[in-house]
Design a protein around this motif. Structure first.
Motif, PDB file in Angstrom:
ATOM      1  N   TYR C 122       0.890  -1.153  -0.207  1.00  0.00           N
ATOM      2  CA  TYR C 122       0.043  -0.033   0.127  1.00  0.00           C
ATOM      3  C   TYR C 122       0.760   1.174   0.078  1.00  0.00           C
ATOM      4  O   TYR C 122       0.645   2.109  -0.846  1.00  0.00           O
ATOM      5  CB  TYR C 122      -1.031  -0.118   1.241  1.00  0.00           C
ATOM      6  CG  TYR C 122      -2.026  -1.131   1.120  1.00  0.00           C
ATOM      7  CD1 TYR C 122      -2.312  -1.555   0.234  1.00  0.00           C
ATOM      8  CD2 TYR C 122      -3.078  -0.787   2.001  1.00  0.00           C
ATOM      9  CE1 TYR C 122      -3.380  -2.603  -0.006  1.00  0.00           C
ATOM     10  CE2 TYR C 122      -3.945  -1.656   2.084  1.00  0.00           C
ATOM     11  CZ  TYR C 122      -4.432  -2.415   1.004  1.00  0.00           C
ATOM     12  OH  TYR C 122      -5.318  -3.326   1.094  1.00  0.00           O
ATOM     13  N   SER C 123       1.763   1.397   0.877  1.00  0.00           N
ATOM     14  CA  SER C 123       2.443   2.526   0.899  1.00  0.00           C
ATOM     15  C   SER C 123       3.452   2.605  -0.329  1.00  0.00           C
ATOM     16  O   SER C 123       3.682   3.958  -0.551  1.00  0.00           O
ATOM     17  CB  SER C 123       3.311   2.367   2.174  1.00  0.00           C
ATOM     18  OG  SER C 123       4.147   1.581   2.421  1.00  0.00           O
ATOM     19  N   GLU C 124       4.046   1.904  -0.853  1.00  0.00           N
ATOM     20  CA  GLU C 124       4.904   1.967  -1.854  1.00  0.00           C
ATOM     21  C   GLU C 124       4.086   2.291  -3.087  1.00  0.00           C
ATOM     22  O   GLU C 124       4.366   3.336  -3.821  1.00  0.00           O
ATOM     23  CB  GLU C 124       5.575   0.591  -2.343  1.00  0.00           C
ATOM     24  CG  GLU C 124       6.550  -0.152  -1.299  1.00  0.00           C
ATOM     25  CD  GLU C 124       6.888  -1.390  -1.244  1.00  0.00           C
ATOM     26  OE1 GLU C 124       8.029  -1.771  -0.446  1.00  0.00           O
ATOM     27  OE2 GLU C 124       6.337  -2.263  -2.141  1.00  0.00           O
ATOM     28  N   ILE C 125       2.899   1.839  -3.060  1.00  0.00           N
ATOM     29  CA  ILE C 125       1.945   2.294  -4.442  1.00  0.00           C
ATOM     30  C   ILE C 125       1.330   3.595  -4.247  1.00  0.00           C
ATOM     31  O   ILE C 125       1.520   4.425  -5.087  1.00  0.00           O
ATOM     32  CB  ILE C 125       0.808   1.234  -4.629  1.00  0.00           C
ATOM     33  CG1 ILE C 125       1.316  -0.154  -4.962  1.00  0.00           C
ATOM     34  CG2 ILE C 125      -0.205   2.092  -5.582  1.00  0.00           C
ATOM     35  CD1 ILE C 125       2.037  -0.019  -6.667  1.00  0.00           C
ATOM     36  N   VAL C 163      -0.734  -3.411  -8.894  1.00  0.00           N
ATOM     37  CA  VAL C 163      -1.193  -4.524  -8.123  1.00  0.00           C
ATOM     38  C   VAL C 163      -0.637  -3.853  -6.795  1.00  0.00           C
ATOM     39  O   VAL C 163       0.543  -3.528  -6.323  1.00  0.00           O
ATOM     40  CB  VAL C 163      -0.365  -5.716  -8.129  1.00  0.00           C
ATOM     41  CG1 VAL C 163      -0.637  -6.657  -6.999  1.00  0.00           C
ATOM     42  CG2 VAL C 163      -0.759  -6.280  -9.427  1.00  0.00           C
ATOM     43  N   ALA C 164      -1.698  -3.381  -5.677  1.00  0.00           N
ATOM     44  CA  ALA C 164      -1.316  -3.032  -4.531  1.00  0.00           C
ATOM     45  C   ALA C 164      -1.656  -4.097  -3.200  1.00  0.00           C
ATOM     46  O   ALA C 164      -2.757  -4.468  -3.128  1.00  0.00           O
ATOM     47  CB  ALA C 164      -2.282  -1.737  -4.154  1.00  0.00           C
ATOM     48  N   THR C 165      -0.711  -4.652  -2.536  1.00  0.00           N
ATOM     49  CA  THR C 165      -0.715  -5.661  -1.800  1.00  0.00           C
ATOM     50  C   THR C 165      -0.830  -5.054  -0.387  1.00  0.00           C
ATOM     51  O   THR C 165      -0.268  -4.216   0.052  1.00  0.00           O
ATOM     52  CB  THR C 165       0.324  -6.534  -1.769  1.00  0.00           C
ATOM     53  OG1 THR C 165       1.869  -6.104  -1.584  1.00  0.00           O
ATOM     54  CG2 THR C 165       0.406  -7.327  -3.179  1.00  0.00           C
ATOM     55  N   GLY C 166      -1.814  -5.889   0.512  1.00  0.00           N
ATOM     56  CA  GLY C 166      -1.922  -5.352   2.064  1.00  0.00           C
ATOM     57  C   GLY C 166      -2.721  -6.523   2.389  1.00  0.00           C
ATOM     58  O   GLY C 166      -2.825  -7.546   1.960  1.00  0.00           O
ATOM     59  N   ILE C 179     -10.367  -7.569  -6.155  1.00  0.00           N
ATOM     60  CA  ILE C 179      -9.712  -7.540  -4.638  1.00  0.00           C
ATOM     61  C   ILE C 179      -9.752  -9.100  -3.994  1.00  0.00           C
ATOM     62  O   ILE C 179     -10.492  -9.796  -4.425  1.00  0.00           O
ATOM     63  CB  ILE C 179     -10.722  -6.892  -3.670  1.00  0.00           C
ATOM     64  CG1 ILE C 179     -11.256  -5.615  -4.248  1.00  0.00           C
ATOM     65  CG2 ILE C 179     -10.254  -6.816  -2.180  1.00  0.00           C
ATOM     66  CD1 ILE C 179     -10.239  -4.577  -4.074  1.00  0.00           C
ATOM     67  N   VAL C 180      -8.272  -9.403  -3.861  1.00  0.00           N
ATOM     68  CA  VAL C 180      -8.034 -10.701  -3.368  1.00  0.00           C
ATOM     69  C   VAL C 180      -7.835 -10.710  -1.962  1.00  0.00           C
ATOM     70  O   VAL C 180      -7.033 -10.066  -1.428  1.00  0.00           O
ATOM     71  CB  VAL C 180      -6.588 -10.969  -4.165  1.00  0.00           C
ATOM     72  CG1 VAL C 180      -6.232 -12.625  -3.695  1.00  0.00           C
ATOM     73  CG2 VAL C 180      -6.910 -11.254  -5.652  1.00  0.00           C
TER      74      VAL C 180
END
Lengths: 264, 264, 264
Positions: C122-125, C163-166, C179-180
């Motif tokens: 999240y914060s990187e994106i 792709v924003a992972t969290g 949303i995965v």
């Protein structure tokens, strides 16, 4: 009694950022062990960003295991930032004594910036202290000389904490000296336990101003997990798995019961 | 009968220092497998120290998996020192055939210094020998051509021992040819078994002057541990754990019972 | 219903070659996870060969975890080749937001070549999108802002898939958003799951032209193995072993039963 577990608790609650400039062999394990102990690792070695990264960090760990001139230049930059910011700098003198280049770099790094904690095995520390000692690759072979005396002398001369690991670990600032007798022979059967120990020291020194206590707590906690892992290990790989598995669950009772530390 | 276990015993009792200049992918596993077999690994690639490090070592292992021009320059320096000192040089031609740069470097390394043992999978060895073969990444895909003939020809032309790994491993100096039929398909399911094999060959060649025997013993011992590990493996990770766990306990009876080697 | 397993099947049957230019911390795990999923990894970063390697590959994965100027130059070269050839380029903006150098490089890489899939936590994106967000080392800390909106905006602006992972992963091309909700908290207890996810996305995008589906399938499959591994894990190391062990056996029924994906 020294509160080793208290330092671990602070690592877990504050999750300090530990900036590494390290070697390419054990870089993953160094990052992973810092994370297992509850801290945040970051590895960055580009000259363009090391100062910024150390500026964000709570401690800096340098490891010369696979040093090159470019990486050493980044180490100097990062150390200076760390010094200005007042965060502790740990130097793992990995392989010191093996080649003249490595010795020169150790001397330079310790001259051009303040190194707060110098860590190596017996022969590496002896070499940095200017005493004759045999280094064979990255494995410690020296046992004969008076390592406590050598470590104290180096600490006093360089105004730093010296951590000399071996069958018994010596931690000294030249006046206070602690001996940690934890650990297990299996630790020497896998690559990287020395590097990992330095990284754990970096995490603990980030939250504890008494650097002798910080380094001793780090070794006590890390080496207790090795003792736990050794019980069920079927070989070096399951030993390492057990070691990492044991870290997050390490509790107060276990640390207090198993810690073997004496003052010299 | 050839005494494969005897070479392992010498590795364990003499603990030779194996200097690596290798790739950044499998560098940890290469160091760790050498240690598991009882030898001492050291990884160092700085131009300023590679000659000194090879000067201390009992063998030199080069692996071009993630080569750059700087690292190749260090490989040349180290090889020359190794040649002067008379210690064996093993070259893992990892990824040969994939790019013109990689082919050029292989040729250069073999021209400018004596390489005692050249190791690759079938398609890599075919590529180094100048035969058409398909290399896809670092996985061997060639099976059609007459690899024994190709390996013998390369060994004779370059006056070295050639080790071509595949379903059956070929070890030849151009005259004597051994075929090792140990190993397990699981080995191709994890990254690094090829690189590790080259490192183990480096450890064995450090203590055994007959290089065909040294390389065959290394492959026999390494691949037997893979067969043992495969029995209880639930997947690639537990396979790898089992492989490393099995190495220190490998005994004479097991090696003699399980070795599958024939002369061609 | 979206056929996530179908994409995995294509990876296994076609075994695409995934060229990586990545960081030195998780390079082994990135290669190994790609192999576990049935694809072929190759890691190569020398300027002299990156274009040739990308020319052979079916996708390109870039990761700036331990970037240097030299490696970034190689990333640009490889991206241009990949663009010409029409193979997908995945960029893991590892540590974006931490230093100005890292931000500058992200911007440059996305300007000078087409990046098909941008992946980060999240914060990187948020950082790449120019939104304020706190990055602490490589761990995501931002949760407050509207990540779906940010991700969509970035995707639309850069004409790429984001792709924003969290806790919940967001995959969007600016119009379609998936949303995965698979995965397990243990994933954040080991180093490298983010990097590995990007590599798996690279393998899946190599065989599936619908990049939103490719990225979602990759995350679904990777994160289901994490859920399976977490059941028996005793700590971070046995969790990681279980994760890798679970990958090759992942079957249709399991993927269909466990996939938790919704459209936004």
């Amino acid at each position: 009694m020294l509160n080793f577990y208290g330092v671990l608790e602070k690592v877990r609650s504050r999750s300090p950022l530990v900036h590494h400039i390290t070697n390419w062999v054990t870089i993953y394990d160094c990052a992973n062990v810092v994370k297992a102990f509850g801290a945040s690792p970051v590895m960055a070695h580009a000259g363009e960003e090391v100062s910024d990264m150390s500026g964000l960090a709570d401690s800096l760990v340098l490891n010369i295991g696979t040093l090159t001139s470019e990486v050493v230049a980044s180490m100097k930059k990062a150390s200076k930032t760390a010094n200005k910011k007042g965060i502790p700098v740990v130097l793992d003198v990995c392989g010191a004594g093996a080649t003249p280049f490595r010795n020169r770099i150790c001397a330079k790094l310790m001259k051009e910036a303040v190194i707060d904690i110098v860590k190596g095995n017996y022969s590496e520390i002896a070499s940095v202290a200017g005493t004759k000692a045999k280094t064979k690759g990255v494995d410690s072979t020296d046992t004969g000389s008076d390592m406590i005396k050598i470590s104290r002398g180096l600490a006093a001369a360089k105004k730093c904490v010296v951590v000399a690991t071996g069958k018994e670990d010596i931690i000294t600032d030249g006046r206070t000296t602690l001996i940690v007798k934890n650990g297990h022979p299996m630790m020497s059967k896998i690559v990287g336990t020395g590097c990992m120990a330095a990284s754990v020291i970096g995490a603990f020194a980030a939250v504890e101003g008494d650097r002798v206590l910080a380094a001793a707590s780090a070794l006590v906690c890390f080496e207790i997990t090795a003792e736990i892992a050794a019980i069920k290990a079927k070989g070096p790989a399951s030993f390492k798995e057990g070691l990492f598995d044991a870290i997050p669950g390490l509790d107060k009772r276990t640390v207090e019961k198993m810690a073997k530390v004496s003052t010299k």
